[in-house]
Design a protein around this motif. Sequence first.
Motif, PDB file in Angstrom:
ATOM      1  N   ALA A 133       0.820  -1.316  -0.029  1.00 51.79           N
ATOM      2  CA  ALA A 133       0.001   0.034   0.018  1.00 51.79           C
ATOM      3  C   ALA A 133       1.068   1.158  -0.106  1.00 51.79           C
ATOM      4  CB  ALA A 133      -0.890  -0.148   1.196  1.00 51.79           C
ATOM      5  N   ILE A 134       1.983   1.305   0.668  1.00 51.33           N
ATOM      6  CA  ILE A 134       2.669   2.392   1.117  1.00 51.33           C
ATOM      7  C   ILE A 134       3.656   2.824  -0.655  1.00 51.33           C
ATOM      8  CG2 ILE A 134       4.779   3.297   2.016  1.00 51.33           C
ATOM      9  CD1 ILE A 134       3.654   2.665   4.857  1.00 51.33           C
TER      10      ILE A 134
ATOM     11  N   LEU B 288       2.872   1.495  -3.346  1.00 48.95           N
ATOM     12  CA  LEU B 288       2.037   2.062  -4.616  1.00 48.95           C
ATOM     13  C   LEU B 288       1.405   3.446  -4.484  1.00 48.95           C
ATOM     14  CD1 LEU B 288      -0.015  -1.274  -5.108  1.00 48.95           C
ATOM     15  CD2 LEU B 288       1.773  -0.179  -6.629  1.00 48.95           C
ATOM     16  N   HIS B 289       1.106   3.874  -3.113  1.00 54.11           N
ATOM     17  CA  HIS B 289       0.418   5.115  -2.671  1.00 54.11           C
ATOM     18  C   HIS B 289       1.530   6.356  -2.694  1.00 54.11           C
ATOM     19  CE1 HIS B 289      -1.131   8.131   0.247  1.00 54.11           C
ATOM     20  NE2 HIS B 289      -1.573   8.350  -1.005  1.00 54.11           N
ATOM     21  N   ARG B 290       2.737   6.097  -2.372  1.00 55.78           N
ATOM     22  CA  ARG B 290       3.791   7.068  -2.246  1.00 55.78           C
ATOM     23  C   ARG B 290       4.784   7.134  -3.230  1.00 55.78           C
ATOM     24  NH1 ARG B 290       3.496  11.725  -0.860  1.00 55.78           N
ATOM     25  NH2 ARG B 290       1.749  10.850   0.680  1.00 55.78           N
ATOM     26  N   PHE B 291       5.116   5.993  -3.736  1.00 58.40           N
ATOM     27  CA  PHE B 291       6.339   5.699  -4.520  1.00 58.40           C
ATOM     28  C   PHE B 291       5.739   5.648  -6.163  1.00 58.40           C
ATOM     29  CE2 PHE B 291       8.178   4.478  -0.636  1.00 58.40           C
ATOM     30  CZ  PHE B 291       9.340   5.133  -0.599  1.00 58.40           C
ATOM     31  N   GLN B 292       4.599   5.249  -6.372  1.00 57.19           N
ATOM     32  CA  GLN B 292       4.113   5.094  -7.749  1.00 57.19           C
ATOM     33  C   GLN B 292       2.925   6.166  -7.832  1.00 57.19           C
ATOM     34  OE1 GLN B 292       5.862   3.262  -9.657  1.00 57.19           O
ATOM     35  NE2 GLN B 292       7.058   2.248  -8.100  1.00 57.19           N
ATOM     36  N   GLY B 293       2.583   6.838  -6.905  1.00 57.80           N
ATOM     37  CA  GLY B 293       1.648   7.921  -7.293  1.00 57.80           C
ATOM     38  C   GLY B 293       0.402   7.547  -7.405  1.00 57.80           C
ATOM     39  N   PHE B 294      -0.052   6.269  -6.977  1.00 54.60           N
ATOM     40  CA  PHE B 294      -1.381   5.617  -7.104  1.00 54.60           C
ATOM     41  C   PHE B 294      -2.280   6.450  -6.116  1.00 54.60           C
ATOM     42  CE2 PHE B 294      -1.621   1.288  -9.362  1.00 54.60           C
ATOM     43  CZ  PHE B 294      -0.422   1.561 -10.158  1.00 54.60           C
ATOM     44  N   SER B 295      -3.572   6.476  -6.525  1.00 53.71           N
ATOM     45  CA  SER B 295      -4.684   6.909  -5.675  1.00 53.71           C
ATOM     46  C   SER B 295      -5.207   5.774  -4.762  1.00 53.71           C
ATOM     47  CB  SER B 295      -5.714   7.591  -6.475  1.00 53.71           C
ATOM     48  OG  SER B 295      -6.410   6.422  -7.011  1.00 53.71           O
ATOM     49  N   PHE B 296      -5.727   5.951  -3.706  1.00 53.95           N
ATOM     50  CA  PHE B 296      -6.209   4.865  -2.845  1.00 53.95           C
ATOM     51  C   PHE B 296      -7.096   3.911  -3.782  1.00 53.95           C
ATOM     52  CE2 PHE B 296      -4.928   7.484   0.677  1.00 53.95           C
ATOM     53  CZ  PHE B 296      -4.059   6.474   1.387  1.00 53.95           C
ATOM     54  N   GLY B 297      -8.030   4.467  -4.472  1.00 57.70           N
ATOM     55  CA  GLY B 297      -8.822   3.935  -5.619  1.00 57.70           C
ATOM     56  C   GLY B 297      -8.176   2.875  -6.416  1.00 57.70           C
TER      57      GLY B 297
END
Lengths: 198, 242
Positions: free
Chosen positions: A151-152, A154-163
């Motif tokens: 989760a971290i 993808l969210h922080r390093f790949q710039g994904f939204s939570f969706g």
Amino acid sequence: MLEPFVVKPGTPLRRTGTEAHASEPDELLMERFLGGDGSAFEALFARHAARVHAYLRRMVGPTLADDLTQTTFLSVVRSRDRFLRGARFRPWLYAIASNAARDQIRHARFEQPTDDGESPEQVAETLLPDPPLEKAVHTALAQLPLPQRQAILLHRFQGFSFGEIAEALGLTESAVKVRAHRGYVRLRTLLAHLGEGT
Amino acid sequence: MSPHQKFVDHLAAGTLDADDASHALGCPACAALLPDGVPDVDGLRSSWLEAAHRELARPVRPWWALAAGLAGANAFLAAAAVATLEPWNWDGSRSGHGRLLGATALLAALVTVGALLALAPRQRWLRGVLGLAALAPVGVLLTTGGVATHPFLAGAHCLWTAVSLSAVPLAGGLFLLTRVAYSPLRALVVGLTCAGVGLLVLQLHCDGTQVHVLAFHLLPWVALGAATVLVRRRLPTSSYAP
């Protein structure tokens, strides 16, 4: 014999294809790829390979990341028929990468340790050429439970939204938020000792 | 609170400010938490692409064609066994023909449509098949007639029938499972649909007591589903697509 997904002979993979597709969204490229346009795959590859590699490097270490990046794109080719038309490409791609990393980590637990008594994952960690502080962060990330790490990263390093993360991991958005929050809390605890010397 | 802790807090909240940015400049540990610059993978790119080229040259059989093949094989095997085995418990059914037909239709749907949908990319369909599988024991138990026979001999016969009829579908199901990412839920559902062949045949050929049906029809069915998860876990994966 069913062969609806063979790349058409008239559309060989060419480097120039990536330039021609530069402005097209991923989903359109995937649509073209499903239609047999090999250059569309090459454009997707050119667009995402480095970032997928970076994600996998943080998940499993640099050595295994090389192989898993190849495995990820081979899976895209082999299972292109499983891509749901109308779905977003990036979450699907990272779902594949996440599955490959998870499988690698799972098998590393089953596999025999190396001659030095380390698991493949530990070996990968020791190969990180980082300075001590940076290595501490990588070690802290590696200590997070896999769901929180995913989760971290993808969210922080790949710039994904939570969706998008929810889509990639097959979870609800709120479940992803909980994982990420717990991961950040744990990361903060793990990194607390870094502040002691400053 | 140390600058590191403040940095991680702001990072988590998405509120990094100028102080954090200047802190990251002098702190490699915190800088490492910032989103990546794209690493240089040019050296690897050509070998990855080469492997992809080789793979692209091969034809891909769509998942639904393979899954339909499994569903068809399940249907054929079940029909052949139902037609061949004796005795046929239609006339002697004590629970009524309606119930027997209902339970049979439920199991037939599980081993055919269920097998097809369990291998689909959509998770929603997978959960639907799991729901269908959860209804199967209810349907089976509602049609138990209660004829007491030699407990062990009858049990061993039914157990053997269930396992032997499910072996081939399970092998096919496991092969198809290696073509998608490992998922315990998917493996369980595919296992239950394939092992459902044995359950379906027994449903029409054995009118045993509730205890007998529980122990020698339903328990082997669940055990085969669980075994599918364990076996799939150990098998190599050829594609990690969901």
